[in-house]
Design a protein around this motif. Structure first.
Motif, PDB file in Angstrom:
ATOM      1  N   GLY A  85     -50.431 -22.846  26.129  1.00  0.00           N
ATOM      2  CA  GLY A  85     -49.338 -21.878  26.024  1.00  0.00           C
ATOM      3  C   GLY A  85     -49.771 -20.496  25.612  1.00  0.00           C
ATOM      4  N   GLY A  86     -50.949 -20.379  25.014  1.00  0.00           N
ATOM      5  CA  GLY A  86     -51.474 -19.073  24.644  1.00  0.00           C
ATOM      6  C   GLY A  86     -50.816 -18.503  23.400  1.00  0.00           C
ATOM      7  N   VAL A  87     -50.730 -17.178  23.354  1.00  0.00           N
ATOM      8  CA  VAL A  87     -50.237 -16.481  22.174  1.00  0.00           C
ATOM      9  C   VAL A  87     -48.766 -16.809  21.903  1.00  0.00           C
ATOM     10  N   ILE A  88     -47.974 -16.936  22.949  1.00  0.00           N
ATOM     11  CA  ILE A  88     -46.545 -17.211  22.765  1.00  0.00           C
ATOM     12  C   ILE A  88     -46.337 -18.585  22.135  1.00  0.00           C
ATOM     13  N   ALA A  89     -47.056 -19.591  22.619  1.00  0.00           N
ATOM     14  CA  ALA A  89     -46.914 -20.934  22.061  1.00  0.00           C
ATOM     15  C   ALA A  89     -47.341 -20.967  20.595  1.00  0.00           C
ATOM     16  N   TRP A  90     -48.451 -20.308  20.284  1.00  0.00           N
ATOM     17  CA  TRP A  90     -48.896 -20.271  18.894  1.00  0.00           C
ATOM     18  C   TRP A  90     -47.894 -19.501  18.014  1.00  0.00           C
ATOM     19  N   SER A  91     -47.322 -18.437  18.539  1.00  0.00           N
ATOM     20  CA  SER A  91     -46.337 -17.673  17.768  1.00  0.00           C
ATOM     21  C   SER A  91     -45.095 -18.517  17.476  1.00  0.00           C
ATOM     22  N   VAL A  92     -44.621 -19.237  18.490  1.00  0.00           N
ATOM     23  CA  VAL A  92     -43.459 -20.106  18.295  1.00  0.00           C
ATOM     24  C   VAL A  92     -43.763 -21.188  17.273  1.00  0.00           C
ATOM     25  N   PHE A  93     -44.935 -21.762  17.353  1.00  0.00           N
ATOM     26  CA  PHE A  93     -45.319 -22.830  16.418  1.00  0.00           C
ATOM     27  C   PHE A  93     -45.399 -22.301  14.988  1.00  0.00           C
ATOM     28  N   ILE A  94     -45.985 -21.132  14.800  1.00  0.00           N
ATOM     29  CA  ILE A  94     -46.106 -20.554  13.452  1.00  0.00           C
ATOM     30  C   ILE A  94     -44.727 -20.223  12.889  1.00  0.00           C
ATOM     31  N   ILE A  95     -43.848 -19.684  13.737  1.00  0.00           N
ATOM     32  CA  ILE A  95     -42.489 -19.368  13.283  1.00  0.00           C
ATOM     33  C   ILE A  95     -41.760 -20.634  12.840  1.00  0.00           C
ATOM     34  N   LEU A  96     -41.907 -21.714  13.596  1.00  0.00           N
ATOM     35  CA  LEU A  96     -41.254 -22.971  13.221  1.00  0.00           C
ATOM     36  C   LEU A  96     -41.830 -23.538  11.925  1.00  0.00           C
ATOM     37  N   VAL A  97     -43.123 -23.386  11.727  1.00  0.00           N
ATOM     38  CA  VAL A  97     -43.732 -23.855  10.478  1.00  0.00           C
ATOM     39  C   VAL A  97     -43.201 -23.062   9.287  1.00  0.00           C
ATOM     40  N   ILE A  98     -43.082 -21.748   9.459  1.00  0.00           N
ATOM     41  CA  ILE A  98     -42.543 -20.905   8.380  1.00  0.00           C
ATOM     42  C   ILE A  98     -41.090 -21.277   8.090  1.00  0.00           C
ATOM     43  N   MET A  99     -40.310 -21.512   9.136  1.00  0.00           N
ATOM     44  CA  MET A  99     -38.917 -21.924   8.955  1.00  0.00           C
ATOM     45  C   MET A  99     -38.824 -23.244   8.198  1.00  0.00           C
ATOM     46  N   SER A 100     -39.666 -24.190   8.560  1.00  0.00           N
ATOM     47  CA  SER A 100     -39.635 -25.492   7.895  1.00  0.00           C
ATOM     48  C   SER A 100     -40.032 -25.375   6.432  1.00  0.00           C
ATOM     49  N   ALA A 101     -41.078 -24.594   6.148  1.00  0.00           N
ATOM     50  CA  ALA A 101     -41.508 -24.414   4.758  1.00  0.00           C
ATOM     51  C   ALA A 101     -40.419 -23.745   3.929  1.00  0.00           C
ATOM     52  N   ALA A 102     -39.778 -22.719   4.488  1.00  0.00           N
ATOM     53  CA  ALA A 102     -38.697 -22.041   3.763  1.00  0.00           C
ATOM     54  C   ALA A 102     -37.516 -22.977   3.529  1.00  0.00           C
ATOM     55  N   THR A 103     -37.219 -23.833   4.502  1.00  0.00           N
ATOM     56  CA  THR A 103     -36.102 -24.776   4.363  1.00  0.00           C
ATOM     57  C   THR A 103     -36.324 -25.736   3.213  1.00  0.00           C
ATOM     58  N   TRP A 104     -37.487 -26.362   3.176  1.00  0.00           N
ATOM     59  CA  TRP A 104     -37.749 -27.349   2.129  1.00  0.00           C
ATOM     60  C   TRP A 104     -37.879 -26.694   0.758  1.00  0.00           C
ATOM     61  N   TYR A 105     -38.431 -25.484   0.704  1.00  0.00           N
ATOM     62  CA  TYR A 105     -38.542 -24.786  -0.575  1.00  0.00           C
ATOM     63  C   TYR A 105     -37.156 -24.461  -1.131  1.00  0.00           C
ATOM     64  N   ILE A 106     -36.287 -23.921  -0.289  1.00  0.00           N
ATOM     65  CA  ILE A 106     -34.939 -23.573  -0.746  1.00  0.00           C
ATOM     66  C   ILE A 106     -34.161 -24.826  -1.133  1.00  0.00           C
ATOM     67  N   MET A 107     -34.291 -25.892  -0.366  1.00  0.00           N
ATOM     68  CA  MET A 107     -33.571 -27.120  -0.678  1.00  0.00           C
ATOM     69  C   MET A 107     -33.954 -27.662  -2.045  1.00  0.00           C
ATOM     70  N   PHE A 108     -35.247 -27.714  -2.350  1.00  0.00           N
ATOM     71  CA  PHE A 108     -35.679 -28.263  -3.631  1.00  0.00           C
ATOM     72  C   PHE A 108     -35.306 -27.335  -4.795  1.00  0.00           C
ATOM     73  N   THR A 109     -35.492 -26.030  -4.626  1.00  0.00           N
ATOM     74  CA  THR A 109     -35.175 -25.105  -5.721  1.00  0.00           C
ATOM     75  C   THR A 109     -33.672 -25.063  -6.010  1.00  0.00           C
ATOM     76  N   LYS A 110     -32.845 -25.061  -4.968  1.00  0.00           N
ATOM     77  CA  LYS A 110     -31.400 -25.045  -5.181  1.00  0.00           C
ATOM     78  C   LYS A 110     -30.911 -26.362  -5.770  1.00  0.00           C
ATOM     79  N   LEU A 111     -31.532 -27.461  -5.372  1.00  0.00           N
ATOM     80  CA  LEU A 111     -31.147 -28.753  -5.930  1.00  0.00           C
ATOM     81  C   LEU A 111     -31.440 -28.796  -7.425  1.00  0.00           C
ATOM     82  N   ILE A 112     -32.592 -28.299  -7.826  1.00  0.00           N
ATOM     83  CA  ILE A 112     -32.948 -28.272  -9.248  1.00  0.00           C
ATOM     84  C   ILE A 112     -32.006 -27.341 -10.009  1.00  0.00           C
ATOM     85  N   GLU A 113     -31.698 -26.187  -9.417  1.00  0.00           N
ATOM     86  CA  GLU A 113     -30.797 -25.228 -10.072  1.00  0.00           C
ATOM     87  C   GLU A 113     -29.397 -25.805 -10.241  1.00  0.00           C
TER      88      GLU A 113
END
Length: 256
Positions: A25-53
């Motif tokens: 896929g080249g640069v576009i495929a890698w960009s999409v994959f990195i964006i999805l990884v960042i989205m997933s990391a942000a999702t789980w971080y917010i879920m755990f921090t808000k749950l604790i709060e």
């Protein structure tokens, strides 16, 4: 006879999979994959921090019922609340508003002045509890489309290569097209936890907001009545039934 080393090499030489899709896929495929990884990391971080709060505020509500309302004055009760806690903030804002009311030049009803201060305090707490939920909603709504974009680009590149090679057989088409669908699957994997976490945290925020609103209302009634009005639960526990005095007269004790 196939040796284990040869079998491992054959497994590693699989032309289809996530890494193969990213390389093709080249640069576009890698960009999409990195964006999805960042989205997933942000999702789980917010879920755990808000749950604790949220859990901290819920635990504070339990301690408020037993510690704060059992004290003779608000000044004594506020010392039993945790510093920088939601309930401590409400009480401090109420006491500050009570002090400021005596310094006002224009006459303002104490009831309205305290009510406005407590309403602003509870609104600030609810706003703080809601921070980060917009990110979960954004991830849940956009992650499938981000993955679909990667799939479209992957299918486009695969069809271009197939057309240039002049091969249109099933084995030549199914592999690259199925490989491109990996991006759509990754988008769904990221979106589903975000949607579920958003709905769950919003529901818990409603419970926390209801408890904070009840406490602010009870505190308002307590302050404008100089301590005469307390929560019903505390009043019921504090009030002990006084047995009737029996002196032999029905006028003093009609039920005797």
């Amino acid at each position: 006879m196939t040796t284990p080393a040869a079998g491992a090499a054959a497994a590693n030489s699989n032309p289809y999979g996530l890494m193969a899709a990213l390389h093709q896929g080249g640069v576009i495929a890698w960009s999409v994959f990195i964006i999805l990884v960042i989205m997933s990391a942000a999702t789980w971080y917010i879920m755990f921090t808000k749950l604790i709060e949220q859990q901290k505020v819920l635990n504070q509500a339990k301690r408020v019922r037993t510690n704060f309302w059992g004290t003779p004055t608000i000044r004594d009760g506020v010392n039993k609340l945790e510093k920088n806690s939601a309930y401590r903030q409400i009480v401090d804002d109420g006491l500050l508003a009570q002090e400021q009311h005596t310094k006002l030049i224009d006459p303002v009803d104490q009831h309205e002045w305290l009510l406005g201060s407590l309403s602003r305090s509870t609104a600030a707490i609810n706003s703080k509890l809601g921070t980060g939920l917009a990110v979960l909603a954004t991830v849940g709504s956009t992650a499938p489309f981000v993955g679909l974009f990667g799939t479209v680009i992957g299918i486009y590149r695969a069809l271009i290569k197939i057309g240039a090679a002049g091969q249109a057989s099933i084995d030549a088409v199914a592999g690259p097209v199925g490989e491109a669908l990996i991006m759509t699957a990754l988008g769904l994997i990221v979106a589903v936890p975000a949607v579920l976490g958003y709905n769950w945290l919003v529901r818990r925020n409603k419970v926390v907001a209801e408890q904070i609103g009840v406490f602010a209302n009870d505190l308002h009634g307590y302050m404008v009545s100089n301590g005469a009005v307390r929560p019903l639960l505390v009043s019921a526990k504090a009030a002990t039934p006084v047995p009737p005095v029996k002196t032999g007269s029905a006028a003093i004790n009609p039920k005797a």
